[in-house]
Design a protein around this motif. Sequence first.
Motif, PDB file in Angstrom:
ATOM      1  N   PHE A   1       0.851  -1.181   0.000  1.00 53.16           N
ATOM      2  CA  PHE A   1       0.000   0.000   0.000  1.00 53.16           C
ATOM      3  C   PHE A   1       0.886   1.229   0.000  1.00 53.16           C
ATOM      4  O   PHE A   1       2.076   1.166   0.326  1.00 53.16           O
ATOM      5  CB  PHE A   1      -0.971   0.002   1.192  1.00 53.16           C
ATOM      6  N   THR A   2       0.305   2.339  -0.381  1.00 51.06           N
ATOM      7  CA  THR A   2       1.011   3.599  -0.411  1.00 51.06           C
ATOM      8  C   THR A   2       0.278   4.588   0.470  1.00 51.06           C
ATOM      9  O   THR A   2      -0.945   4.697   0.405  1.00 51.06           O
ATOM     10  CB  THR A   2       1.101   4.150  -1.849  1.00 51.06           C
ATOM     11  N   LYS A   3       1.026   5.287   1.305  1.00 52.27           N
ATOM     12  CA  LYS A   3       0.459   6.307   2.179  1.00 52.27           C
ATOM     13  C   LYS A   3       1.114   7.636   1.802  1.00 52.27           C
ATOM     14  O   LYS A   3       2.338   7.788   1.879  1.00 52.27           O
ATOM     15  CB  LYS A   3       0.752   5.959   3.640  1.00 52.27           C
ATOM     16  N   TYR A   4       0.282   8.584   1.358  1.00 54.20           N
ATOM     17  CA  TYR A   4       0.786   9.901   1.022  1.00 54.20           C
ATOM     18  C   TYR A   4       0.728  10.778   2.263  1.00 54.20           C
ATOM     19  O   TYR A   4      -0.221  10.728   3.030  1.00 54.20           O
ATOM     20  CB  TYR A   4      -0.017  10.509  -0.134  1.00 54.20           C
ATOM     21  N   LEU A   5       1.773  11.577   2.450  1.00 50.76           N
ATOM     22  CA  LEU A   5       1.943  12.327   3.680  1.00 50.76           C
ATOM     23  C   LEU A   5       1.784  13.831   3.414  1.00 50.76           C
ATOM     24  O   LEU A   5       2.252  14.326   2.397  1.00 50.76           O
ATOM     25  CB  LEU A   5       3.332  12.039   4.271  1.00 50.76           C
ATOM     26  N   LYS A   6       1.184  14.493   4.329  1.00 47.04           N
ATOM     27  CA  LYS A   6       1.032  15.944   4.235  1.00 47.04           C
ATOM     28  C   LYS A   6       2.018  16.581   5.201  1.00 47.04           C
ATOM     29  O   LYS A   6       1.675  16.919   6.324  1.00 47.04           O
ATOM     30  CB  LYS A   6      -0.395  16.354   4.533  1.00 47.04           C
ATOM     31  N   ILE A   7       3.250  16.682   4.755  1.00 47.09           N
ATOM     32  CA  ILE A   7       4.315  17.221   5.621  1.00 47.09           C
ATOM     33  C   ILE A   7       4.401  18.714   5.436  1.00 47.09           C
ATOM     34  O   ILE A   7       4.393  19.261   4.396  1.00 47.09           O
ATOM     35  CB  ILE A   7       5.664  16.545   5.294  1.00 47.09           C
TER      36      ILE A   7
END
Length: 170
Positions: free
Chosen positions: A164-170
């Motif tokens: 799975f891929t988790k996109y991050l809001k950094i």
Amino acid sequence: KFFMTTHPSINKNKGFFLMEVIIYSALFSIMMGGLIVIAYQLSDNTSDLARKVTTQEELNFVTKKIEWALTGVTEINTPTNNTSHKLSVNKTNFNQNPIIIQLDQSSGDIEFCINSCSSSNNFSPLTTKNIKVDDLTFEYLPPGTETPAGIRVNIEINGVKNNFTKYLKI
């Protein structure tokens, strides 16, 4: 003499009872053999199913723990630009940073640590000895024009793969 002449049929059917016993014994043996084969197959299928259920439960648990670690991330420590067997992140409003999840390749365990992770003694296993971890990799995905930075996770436990891929809001 009278007794022998009134019952002549007794001598004619003398072997018929023996043939019935042999036939019924053979049928009974065939039925019992079939039941033993069926019982063995049921037992074997039950153990296979239990192994698959255990694998899926472990895979789900590890996936949820990694998703939790990647939620609310403020900084990715590892991996920063490549693929690694180790994930180290800092979370927003979490005073026990960093969170580290890694594959211990010597033991085959997926380990978890928060806060003071300088020693291998501080890591706790996320997986049990009931399963074999074949692979755990974390791949850093740099931000694009349309997507934020992300982490692609590949897990393989007992031959069952999950990614799975988790996109991050950094």
